[in-house]
Structures are given as C-alpha cells and as structure tokens.
Write an enzyme that holds these catalytic residues in place. Structure first.
Site, PDB file in Angstrom:
ATOM      1  N   HIS B  40       0.813  -1.225   0.000  1.00 15.13           N
ATOM      2  CA  HIS B  40       0.000   0.000   0.000  1.00 15.13           C
ATOM      3  C   HIS B  40       0.843   1.269   0.000  1.00 15.13           C
ATOM      4  O   HIS B  40       0.333   2.357  -0.279  1.00 15.13           O
ATOM      5  CB  HIS B  40      -1.014  -0.016   1.165  1.00 15.13           C
ATOM      6  CG  HIS B  40      -0.433   0.290   2.506  1.00 15.13           C
ATOM      7  ND1 HIS B  40      -0.010  -0.677   3.387  1.00 15.13           N
ATOM      8  CD2 HIS B  40      -0.207   1.477   3.121  1.00 15.13           C
ATOM      9  CE1 HIS B  40       0.444  -0.104   4.493  1.00 15.13           C
ATOM     10  NE2 HIS B  40       0.322   1.223   4.350  1.00 15.13           N
ATOM     11  N   ASP B  93      -0.201  -7.524   1.526  1.00 15.73           N
ATOM     12  CA  ASP B  93       0.321  -6.157   1.543  1.00 15.73           C
ATOM     13  C   ASP B  93       1.858  -6.211   1.576  1.00 15.73           C
ATOM     14  O   ASP B  93       2.498  -6.047   2.630  1.00 15.73           O
ATOM     15  CB  ASP B  93      -0.251  -5.419   2.777  1.00 15.73           C
ATOM     16  CG  ASP B  93       0.080  -3.927   2.740  1.00 15.73           C
ATOM     17  OD1 ASP B  93       0.503  -3.446   1.661  1.00 15.73           O
ATOM     18  OD2 ASP B  93      -0.094  -3.271   3.781  1.00 15.73           O
ATOM     19  N   SER B 198       4.357   2.497   7.862  1.00 12.52           N
ATOM     20  CA  SER B 198       3.957   1.429   6.928  1.00 12.52           C
ATOM     21  C   SER B 198       5.104   1.010   6.017  1.00 12.52           C
ATOM     22  O   SER B 198       5.821   1.857   5.468  1.00 12.52           O
ATOM     23  CB  SER B 198       2.805   1.937   6.044  1.00 12.52           C
ATOM     24  OG  SER B 198       1.619   1.930   6.782  1.00 12.52           O
TER      25      SER B 198
END
Lengths: 437, 248
Positions: B40, B93, B198
């Site tokens: 992502h 992911d 992230s």
C-alpha cells in the site's frame, strides 16, 4: 595367294610326319626348315617317333641338321632293339635354325606299320656370354650381359664401348657419382691402364652429407723423385675438396680413409707415357653433417637426447610445468628445430619463462592479499577476503588461490571461479541496549 | 512509533525511509538493490506508483541528514494479489523496490535476513518495530524526523482477530484479518507502530541475528488499548520475494 609381310619367326611350333598318326607312305623325302628369332636356340622334343628300325637307320630315317651338319639321325621306336631312337632327350640347336629331313625307302615292313614322328619345338634363349671364345677374341672385350634373345657388351668405368658394340676404349672423364655410396677405381685396376691416362671422377652427393673415401690397400701410383723436388711429378691422383688445398697422391701406400667433410670431391688421375702405375680403388660412403649439441634450456627439456645430432634430425623443446616457451620476447606454442645441411640448427633455442596468471580478479566488497610468490607468477598464492563484518565468503569457499600451470588462479578445490562476497544480514554492529528492568 | 525510543545510529541499519509521491513510508533493505515494503506504500488509488516517484533514504537515523542522499528506484513490484481499492483489504500487503544502483553495506546500511520457509511465529515472541512515522509528544501526535523503535510481542492470532471484530462493532469500515497477517502489540496500548511506519520492519532476533518477521501494514488507531498493529507475515512470501528478485 598373296605375299605375307615379313614377320618374326614363331617362338614355338609343331611338326609331324605325313599322315601321322597313320603310317607314313614310302618313297618320301620331306624337309622342314625350322627357325626362331635370332638370339635363341631351338629345342626340339619328340612326342613320338616310330620309324622303321634299321642299322644306321639305313632305310627310313629322320635326320636333324644344323647349318648342314647332322645333329642326329633317328629311326626305330622306343622299345626297338635296332635303330637309333632319340628317347626323351630334347635336341638343342647351336643356333636359331634347324632342319629336319625325313626319308623313307620303297617298302615298309608288313608286320609293323610305322606311323612316323611327331615333335614340338620352341625357342630357348641363348646365353651368348657363356659361349666359348672365338678366334676373333671374346664376344665382349670387358663385360658381357646376356639378355633374352640377345646380349649386350659393356665397359668398366673409364672405358667406353666402341661403335663395334663389342670392344672398349679408355674414356674416363666426366664420371659423376651421385649415389650415397659407391665404388670406383682407376681404369683397368688392378692392372696397369694404357699410358697417358687423364681421368676425372666427381663424387657429388646431396648437401648435408659428407663424403668419406676409403682407399683399398692395393694402391700403386708411380712415385719418382725429381731434381726439382716435385711431388708426384708424372703420375698422380689429385683429390680436390672445395675450399681446401688439393691433395696429390702417389706411391705405394694407400692413404686409407679420408674424411672430406664435404659433399663434393673431385679426383683427377693422371699418368704420362712412361712408367707404370697399377692404380687405385676406393669405396666411398656418406655421413650426415653433424650439428652442434643443442645445449640446455633452463627450466625446460630438449628432446630427443642423442649422442650426436645429424642433418635432418629434429629437436623439440618443452618447458617444465609452469613455464612457457619464449623466443625473441614472444611466446610460442611449441618449438622444434631441424639440423640443416650447413651443420647449423635452423632456429636458436628458445627460453622457458615462468608463466603468470595475471592480476587476480578484484573481489567486489572484498579484496585480495598475496600470501606467497612473486608478481602473479606460477605457484604464487593469494587469498581473497570479504569486507567483514558486512560481507562474508559465499558458502565458506576456500579463499586461497594458487597460480597454476594452466595460468588460472585455482583454489584447493581446483575451482577457477573467484569467490563471491555475500552480504551479512541482520547483524548490526551496535545493539539496542536497555538495562532498565 | 508510539511509546518507543529513538534508535541510536547503526542499530537498525536495514531501516529505509521511503518517500512516495511525497508521502512517507517505511521499508527495509534485503539485498544491495532491493527494498522490501508494504504494497500500500507503492499503490495509491489502485495504481502502482511509478519508479520515478520513489525516493529511498537509508544509512542515517535523522531525516534531515537522510534527505541529502536519496536513492532512485529502478522498478516497483507489488504483490500481484494485493487488491485494496477501498483501503479495506490489506491481504498480500507486500511490495519490492529495486534500486538503480547497488548499495555497499557498512555499519549504517545492512540488509535484514528473510525468514526461512515455514518459520513459525510464536505468541509473545518479541519483535522490534521501527520507523519515521507518527509518534506522540505528550498527547499530541507528531511526525518525527528521528528514527524510532519499539519492542512489541507477537499477539495470538485469535486475540487479534477478536480485537478486529470488536473494532468492527464501533466502526463502519475495518479491514479483515487474514492468515497472511499477524498482530503485535500490547493489550493495554501505548506501544505501537503508526502512520508513516507502513512498510517498515518488524524484526525478530535469533541468537543476535535479526530477521524480517513482518511489514508494518495497518491497524485501528495507534497505541490504543485493546488494539494491535497488524503486520504482513513475511514468511508466507519468501518464495515470491526470491522469485521477483531473480526475475528482475
């Protein structure tokens, strides 16, 4: 009828009495003139002979003649007590003709009907050379060579065949001997030749060979001392070797073996009108020219190892393991040299230089260290290392490499591939430390 | 990083700060040309970002210093099954960035190890999460320029699932937990990863050697009581990682 062209007489043939194998008629006078090519005898063989037998073959007879002379008069049969039967023995004519004359009388015996004769003839080569000498002297004055149907006369060296094809005349200039070995002698040797001989003999063999003259013991060339002190003034044998002073020989002592160190020798034999020389005789042989010993090559080997190196011999040079052949500063794959006719090697010996493996390949994220050896040369040892602690050698591969004879850096495991440095993961040089509990 | 500390120099040498279309994300060095991150981070609004839009910083713990030496990306690789158009599906992911030039490793830049095939994640196993994401200063959330880290335990998958289910009761849209994810954190809250982290590493140490167990993926809030951070389970993707690197 027409005239047949002249042709060679037959080499063989068959003859028989009239009406054979029926009894021959009376009152016969039959003649056969046999001939074969010149240079041949005629051999006549009776296959059967059955003619009325009588003492001296008085009534019926077969007469064999050569040149008008009777070689035999035959009658009777194989088992008859009377007559003259030729048996199984052939009749040989002295020349190439033969005449057969068959004569019968008026009557034939009533008890036995004689059938006559049957015969074969063939040409047989004459060995003219073994024929006895005639009043005119020998067939050939010097050498007689029998040939099929003929013969040839020949002469010893120094003589030429005259136009009569039988006798020889002295002629000994222009003799060139090119065979690697041979024999020659003065005209008429060991008998004295005619006076005033001037003979020249040239022995010439291929370049690269040297001539040796080996005179026989029986050597005689008139030797007279003159007031002027001339050496061999009237009769002599002069030996001329290129680039050397000519050698004049005479006397009664054989010079024995003469090594000329040349591939060409000229011999001039001279006698004058006086005196007498029996002459000389020699055998010559050739030897290959020698080349010098090739010497030694440091860190290399010269093969083959021979006690002497002669014309056309090849040598090879191989370097010891870890060394390479070099000549004129350039590397060569192989080396061979041949001993030339000049007695020199066609190439100088090469050198053996130590090989080198070149600079070791750099190692990404590492380096290389020399452990031993010199300038990347044969058997030098290097060690690769990685930039620790961030890199390590892949698979723990041996990091030591040696310069081998194949010019590769090889590991102990015989690998050529240089090592690889792989990153070390997950091992930070500093730890997060927390002592509080 | 919530509830963490500033990382001293050279202690997390695999940490990468990614700037993708101006947004901050994390990553980790796994080879001299490769950075492992979250899908992502590399995919916005259903589109994979271009390699030109990616800047990678590594080797220092201060963003101000890092900005001096960005590394350019050669290519961007997102897991083919990652499909998150609405921000509610973080399954798979995981993504990779290939650098244009290889990096030479030293004390400040070092790759993190990948887990072995079939590596198991045991509940309570402590991991180290790091990043340049949001942190707390008093009650306020701020974006830090200093690399921070926090140590968190792996949470039992069922407990994590329960926390997600619970969150769904009070919120309209909460992503689902899959077996390609695991949770880490403490039930009482106060320690967590957060926005900006992230793609960063969740590493575990075995005998002094760290390996990448997880990638910071998502979570409900940050550091809240009863919630956990959710991480991509790297051990499920070792094959894909190796295959992608070999093919590129």
């Amino acid at each position: 009828c027409w005239h047949l062209p002249d042709s060679e007489p037959p080499m063989h043939g068959h003859i028989q009495s009239p009406q054979y194998p029926q009894p021959y008629p009376p009152n016969l006078q039959e003649q056969w003139d046999l001939s074969v090519p010149e240079g041949y005898h005629i051999r006549l063989t009776f296959t059967h002979l059955d003619i009325e037998a009588s003492a001296g073959c008085h009534y019926d007879a077969l007469t064999v003649l050569y040149d008008g002379k009777a070689l035999g008069k035959f009658c009777g049969h194989e088992n008859s007590a009377d007559g003259n039967h030729p048996g199984n023995q052939p009749i040989l004519s002295p020349g190439n003709t033969l005449t057969l004359l068959f004569q019968t009388d008026k009557s034939n015996p009533e008890r036995h009907q004689n059938v006559g004769f049957s015969a074969e003839y063939q040409a047989i080569d004459i060995d003219e050379c073994s024929a006895p000498e005639t009043e005119d002297g020998p067939l050939c004055s010097q050498i007689c060579l029998n040939t099929v149907g003929s013969y040839l006369c020949s002469c010893h060296h120094g003589f030429e065949l005259r136009s009569d094809q039988r006798t020889c005349v002295l002629s000994c200039t222009g003799g060139i001997f090119e065979e690697p070995e041979g024999h020659l002698s003065s005209p008429g040797y060991p008998n004295p030749p005619p006076h005033a001989v001037t003979c020249q003999y040239i022995i010439s063999v291929e370049f690269g060979f040297t001539l040796s003259l080996n005179f026989t013991d029986n050597f005689h060339i008139e030797s007279l001392d003159t007031a002027e002190g001339l050496n061999c003034p009237y009769h002599w044998l002069k030996i001329t070797i290129p680039n050397e002073k000519p050698m004049k020989l005479c006397g009664g002592k054989s010079p024995g073996l003469i090594s000329t160190h040349s591939n060409t020798v000229t011999l001039d034999y001279h006698t004058d009108n006086d005196g007498q020389s029996s002459g000389w005789s020699l055998d010559y042989s050739t030897h290959r020219v020698k080349c010098p010993f090739p010497g030694k090559v440091a860190k290399g080997r010269v093969t083959p190892v021979l006690s002497e190196y002669l014309y056309r011999d090849h040598i090879f040079v191989r370097c010891d393991q870890g060394y390479k052949l070099m000549t004129n500063g350039k590397e060569i794959k192989s080396f061979s040299a041949v001993c030339q006719s000049s007695g020199q090697w066609h190439l100088p010996l090469p050198e053996c230089h130590i090989i080198d493996c070149g600079k070791p390949k750099p190692l990404l994220n590492g380096g290389v260290t020399f452990l031993s050896g010199f300038q990347n040369q044969y058997l030098s040892v290097i060690q690769y290392h990685c930039n620790e602690p961030f890199y390590s050698l892949l698979g723990g591969m041996t990091a030591e490499f040696t310069c081998e004879a194949d010019r590769n850096w090889r590991s102990n495991n015989n690998l050529v591939v240089s090592p690889t440095c792989i990153p070390v993961c997950g091992k930070p040089t500093k730890q997060i430390s927390a002592y509080q509990r | 990083i919530i509830g963490g500390k500033e990382a001293p120099d050279d202690t997390i040498p695999w940490q990468v700060l990614l700037s993708v279309d101006g947004q901050r994300g994390g990553g980790m060095v796994i080879a001299d040309r490769w950075i492992l991150t979250a899908a992502h981070v590399l995919k916005h609004n259903g589109n994979i970002t271009s390699s030109e839009a990616v800047r990678a910083y590594m080797g220092l713990t201060n963003v101000k210093a890092l900005q001096l030496s960005p590394l350019n990306a050669a290519s961007v690789h997102v897991h083919p099954e990652y499909n998150n158009p609405n921000g509610l599906n973080y399954d798979h992911d995981i993504g990779l960035v290939k650098l244009q030039e290889p990096v030479t490793f030293n004390s400040s830049i070092m790759p993190i190890c990948l887990p072995g095939e079939g590596t198991t994640y045991t509940t309570g196993m402590m991991g180290l999460v790091s990043g340049f994401g949001l942190t707390e200063e008093g009650r306020r959330r701020i974006l830090t320029n200093k690399l921070k880290y926090v140590q968190l335990p792996v949470v039992e998958q069922e407990a994590c699932s329960n926390s997600v289910t619970l969150a769904k009761r009070t919120r309209d849209y909460v992503p689902n937990l899959t077996n390609n994810m695991f949770c880490a954190g403490v039930p009482e809250g106060g320690k967590d990863s957060c926005q900006g982290d992230s793609g960063g590493p969740f590493t575990v140490s075995d005998d002094g050697q760290f390996w990448a167990a997880g990638i910071v993926s998502w979570g409900v809030d940050c550091g809240q009581q009863g919630t956990y951070g959710v991480y991509t389970r790297v051990s499920n993707y070792v094959d894909w990682i190796n295959k992608t690197m070999q093919e590129n």
